[in-house]
Design an enzyme around this catalytic site. Structure first.
Site, PDB file in Angstrom:
ATOM      1  N   ASP A  32       0.787  -1.197   0.107  1.00 28.38           N
ATOM      2  CA  ASP A  32      -0.066   0.094  -0.139  1.00 28.38           C
ATOM      3  C   ASP A  32       0.943   1.039  -0.084  1.00 28.38           C
ATOM      4  O   ASP A  32       1.820   1.164   0.457  1.00 28.38           O
ATOM      5  CB  ASP A  32      -0.895   0.044   1.329  1.00 28.38           C
ATOM      6  CG  ASP A  32      -2.181   0.914   1.016  1.00 28.38           C
ATOM      7  OD1 ASP A  32      -1.989   1.951   0.985  1.00 28.38           O
ATOM      8  OD2 ASP A  32      -3.261   0.154   0.989  1.00 28.38           O
ATOM      9  N   ASN A  33       0.497   2.237  -0.877  1.00 24.53           N
ATOM     10  CA  ASN A  33       1.142   3.557  -0.805  1.00 24.53           C
ATOM     11  C   ASN A  33       0.723   4.507   0.482  1.00 24.53           C
ATOM     12  O   ASN A  33       1.307   5.646   0.481  1.00 24.53           O
ATOM     13  CB  ASN A  33       1.144   4.328  -2.012  1.00 24.53           C
ATOM     14  CG  ASN A  33      -0.026   4.691  -2.555  1.00 24.53           C
ATOM     15  OD1 ASN A  33      -1.127   4.584  -1.760  1.00 24.53           O
ATOM     16  ND2 ASN A  33      -0.231   5.248  -3.694  1.00 24.53           N
ATOM     17  N   ASN A  36      -4.435   6.625   1.181  1.00 25.52           N
ATOM     18  CA  ASN A  36      -5.880   6.859   1.502  1.00 25.52           C
ATOM     19  C   ASN A  36      -5.782   5.953   2.873  1.00 25.52           C
ATOM     20  O   ASN A  36      -7.104   5.454   2.983  1.00 25.52           O
ATOM     21  CB  ASN A  36      -6.783   6.639   0.524  1.00 25.52           C
ATOM     22  CG  ASN A  36      -8.164   7.067   1.066  1.00 25.52           C
ATOM     23  OD1 ASN A  36      -8.404   8.153   1.476  1.00 25.52           O
ATOM     24  ND2 ASN A  36      -9.288   6.300   0.778  1.00 25.52           N
ATOM     25  N   ASP A  59       4.257   2.093  -3.994  1.00 20.22           N
ATOM     26  CA  ASP A  59       3.375   2.682  -4.993  1.00 20.22           C
ATOM     27  C   ASP A  59       3.335   1.786  -6.271  1.00 20.22           C
ATOM     28  O   ASP A  59       4.441   1.456  -6.753  1.00 20.22           O
ATOM     29  CB  ASP A  59       3.610   4.152  -5.009  1.00 20.22           C
ATOM     30  CG  ASP A  59       2.543   4.904  -5.748  1.00 20.22           C
ATOM     31  OD1 ASP A  59       1.863   4.258  -6.716  1.00 20.22           O
ATOM     32  OD2 ASP A  59       2.271   6.014  -5.660  1.00 20.22           O
ATOM     33  N   SER A 125     -16.541  -2.589  -9.693  1.00 24.25           N
ATOM     34  CA  SER A 125     -17.551  -2.016  -8.922  1.00 24.25           C
ATOM     35  C   SER A 125     -18.926  -1.990  -9.789  1.00 24.25           C
ATOM     36  O   SER A 125     -18.853  -2.071 -10.992  1.00 24.25           O
ATOM     37  CB  SER A 125     -17.123  -0.281  -9.049  1.00 24.25           C
ATOM     38  OG  SER A 125     -18.066   0.329  -8.402  1.00 24.25           O
ATOM     39  N   TYR A 149     -14.035   7.347 -12.886  1.00 23.85           N
ATOM     40  CA  TYR A 149     -13.575   6.126 -11.902  1.00 23.85           C
ATOM     41  C   TYR A 149     -14.026   4.963 -12.458  1.00 23.85           C
ATOM     42  O   TYR A 149     -13.510   4.010 -12.396  1.00 23.85           O
ATOM     43  CB  TYR A 149     -14.285   6.492 -10.689  1.00 23.85           C
ATOM     44  CG  TYR A 149     -14.221   5.348  -9.766  1.00 23.85           C
ATOM     45  CD1 TYR A 149     -13.190   4.500  -9.113  1.00 23.85           C
ATOM     46  CD2 TYR A 149     -15.487   4.713  -9.296  1.00 23.85           C
ATOM     47  CE1 TYR A 149     -13.200   3.698  -8.362  1.00 23.85           C
ATOM     48  CE2 TYR A 149     -15.509   3.750  -8.565  1.00 23.85           C
ATOM     49  CZ  TYR A 149     -14.626   2.980  -7.916  1.00 23.85           C
ATOM     50  OH  TYR A 149     -14.404   1.795  -7.071  1.00 23.85           O
ATOM     51  N   LYS A 153     -12.233   1.334 -14.077  1.00 26.21           N
ATOM     52  CA  LYS A 153     -12.545  -0.010 -13.444  1.00 26.21           C
ATOM     53  C   LYS A 153     -12.890  -1.032 -14.825  1.00 26.21           C
ATOM     54  O   LYS A 153     -12.575  -2.221 -14.851  1.00 26.21           O
ATOM     55  CB  LYS A 153     -13.652  -0.161 -12.450  1.00 26.21           C
ATOM     56  CG  LYS A 153     -13.535   0.316 -11.407  1.00 26.21           C
ATOM     57  CD  LYS A 153     -12.405  -0.501 -10.289  1.00 26.21           C
ATOM     58  CE  LYS A 153     -12.424   0.125  -9.056  1.00 26.21           C
ATOM     59  NZ  LYS A 153     -11.160  -0.567  -8.513  1.00 26.21           N
ATOM     60  N   PHE A 178     -21.130  -3.732  -5.003  1.00 26.66           N
ATOM     61  CA  PHE A 178     -22.317  -2.762  -4.822  1.00 26.66           C
ATOM     62  C   PHE A 178     -21.884  -1.526  -3.797  1.00 26.66           C
ATOM     63  O   PHE A 178     -20.963  -1.116  -4.080  1.00 26.66           O
ATOM     64  CB  PHE A 178     -23.658  -3.514  -4.751  1.00 26.66           C
ATOM     65  CG  PHE A 178     -24.213  -3.935  -6.180  1.00 26.66           C
ATOM     66  CD1 PHE A 178     -23.221  -4.896  -6.885  1.00 26.66           C
ATOM     67  CD2 PHE A 178     -24.886  -3.365  -6.826  1.00 26.66           C
ATOM     68  CE1 PHE A 178     -23.758  -5.352  -8.107  1.00 26.66           C
ATOM     69  CE2 PHE A 178     -25.300  -3.644  -8.206  1.00 26.66           C
ATOM     70  CZ  PHE A 178     -24.478  -4.684  -8.833  1.00 26.66           C
ATOM     71  N   LEU A 200     -22.610   7.895   1.800  1.00 22.56           N
ATOM     72  CA  LEU A 200     -23.782   8.048   2.512  1.00 22.56           C
ATOM     73  C   LEU A 200     -23.547   7.441   4.015  1.00 22.56           C
ATOM     74  O   LEU A 200     -23.612   8.184   4.996  1.00 22.56           O
ATOM     75  CB  LEU A 200     -24.994   7.305   2.022  1.00 22.56           C
ATOM     76  CG  LEU A 200     -26.340   7.733   2.943  1.00 22.56           C
ATOM     77  CD1 LEU A 200     -26.726   9.077   2.960  1.00 22.56           C
ATOM     78  CD2 LEU A 200     -27.533   6.716   2.433  1.00 22.56           C
ATOM     79  N   ASP A 295     -25.128  10.837 -10.328  1.00 19.33           N
ATOM     80  CA  ASP A 295     -26.041   9.845  -9.667  1.00 19.33           C
ATOM     81  C   ASP A 295     -27.094   9.298 -10.479  1.00 19.33           C
ATOM     82  O   ASP A 295     -27.665   9.871 -11.281  1.00 19.33           O
ATOM     83  CB  ASP A 295     -26.636  10.502  -8.165  1.00 19.33           C
ATOM     84  CG  ASP A 295     -25.591  10.393  -7.176  1.00 19.33           C
ATOM     85  OD1 ASP A 295     -24.619   9.708  -7.218  1.00 19.33           O
ATOM     86  OD2 ASP A 295     -25.965  10.945  -6.045  1.00 19.33           O
TER      87      ASP A 295
END
Ligand code: NAD
Ligand code: UDP
Length: 336
Positions: A32-33, A36, A59, A125, A149, A153, A178, A200, A295
């Site tokens: 992992d870099n 986040n 990275d 995703s 994004y 994917k 999901f 959310l 959305d």
């Protein structure tokens, strides 16, 4: 297949995958870099499991360091989660997203090919589907992502299919998530967004905890029962269980496969708020604002393929999702 490289293993989903892998006696190497995430999460993973794992701060864009990871370690399979995931940010920084997600995966796959490591589980995703007329969404639905994004994917999925077509010795599992929510039952690991959450559930949790004043509901004029957006929320522990099943399946039935991981049930924003209020006893102040760009109205999965082919099932409902998010939030008000 015992030695698993988990790229993005310090992240939200990756950390829960590490716990499940260690509990199932796999050896885990996290790459992992930390762009986040925080390394502190891995101490929590060790606390929960009582087992150790290896970590390299690398990275995937750094080809030399990525090459060294493969030269210095014994790796049987890769669970590839490393990537950037914020839809709104991807609209603003498309080049950054294409480089990080697509080039990062390209570098990874090149290294895997060089070392003859041909087993990979990839985090895709539901965003690849975009707006769909036919619900629930099956894996066979046409893909049409509505943001950069989602397009990264889809490009990666197609790259993996091309790799397989050229060399069927590869074993590839593409998992389309999901809406993952929830946290480990211990309350020690969970979703730890930097700054204001985009999604959310962590947003609601921070409103309930009094860290954010109110929730903005993005539109109540969608063609849904109450006008708010409907999504298929899946507990992260059930999502993780799907990865372990997929990993096992790569051994039992080599080839390429693609599965939806959701619950098959759709919840509206108002239903999520009501569920969270019922579990926590906290009122969530909210305000209806305009729709969020990009959305869609309703997204929920047909998960029958994963249930059938992976012998996978979901154990947690909305109650557990809310309870576990709340426990994590209360025990870690400012994250790690
Ligand atoms: P996350 O941001 O918590 O975890 C991703 C991890 O990857 C982070 O720890 C980050 O530091 C690392 N990373 C990013 N780019 C990297 C790079 N170039 N090299 C090395 N490490 C890098 O996100 P998450 O929610 O755990 O998501 C994991 C994966 O699942 C992502 O690929 C994401 O796109 C996918 N996914 C997530 C969701 C969701 O709602 N959380 C939904 C569908 C798909
Ligand atoms: N949403 C909202 N307010 C927020 C964040 C999200 O009303 O602060 C809505 C959003 O419009 C969508 C649902 O909640 O209908 C789930 O959004 P999220 O960002 O969690 O997931 P995704 O959009 O990726 O499905």
């Amino acid at each position: 297949m015992k030695n698993i490289l988990v790229t993005g293993g310090a992240g939200y989903i990756g950390s829960h995958i590490c716990v499940a892998l260690l509990n199932a006696d796999y050896k885990v190497l996290v790459l992992d870099n930390l762009s986040n995430s925080k390394v502190a999460v891995l101490e929590r993973v060790k606390e929960i499991t009582g087992r150790s794992l290896q970590f390299v701060k690398v990275d995937l864009l750094d080809t030399q360091k990525t090459a060294a990871v493969f030269e210095e370690n014994s790796i049987d399979a890769v669970i590839h989660l490393a990537g950037l995931k914020a839809v709104g940010e991807s609209n603003k920084l498309p080049l950054h997203y294409y480089r990080n997600n697509v080039v990062g995966t390209l570098n990874l796959c090149e290294r895997m090919a060089k070392h003859n490591i041909k087993n990979i589980v990839f985090s895709s995703s539901a965003t690849v589907y975009g707006e769909q007329q036919v619900l629930p969404i099956k894996e066979s639905a046409a893909t049409s992502p509505t943001n950069p994004y989602g397009r990264t994917k889809l490009i990666i999925e197609n790259m993996l299919r091309d790799i397989y077509n050229a060399d069927p010795d590869w074993n590839i599992s593409i998992l389309r998530y999901f809406n993952p929510v929830g946290a480990h039952k211990s309350g020690k690991i969970g979703e730890n967004p930097r700054g204001i959450p985009n999604n959310l559930m962590p947003y609601i949790a921070q409103v309930a905890a009094g860290r954010i004043e109110r929730l903005c509901i993005y539109g109540n004029d969608y063609p849904t029962a109450d006008g708010t957006g409907v999504r298929d929320y899946i507990h992260v522990l059930d999502l993780v269980a799907g990865h372990i099943k997929a990993l096992q399946k790569l051994v039992e039935r080599p080839g390429i496969m693609n599965h939806n991981l959701g619950t098959g049930a759709g919840y509206s924003v108002l239903e999520i708020i009501a569920a969270f209020e019922a579990i926590t006893g906290k009122k969530i102040p909210c305000e209806i604002v305009g729709r969020r760009e990009g959305d869609v109205a309703i997204v929920y999965a047909d998960c029958s393929l994963a249930k059938r082919e992976l012998a996978w099932s979901v154990d947690n409902g909305m109650r557990e999702m809310c309870e576990d998010v709340w426990r994590w939030q209360m025990q870690n008000p400012t994250g790690y």
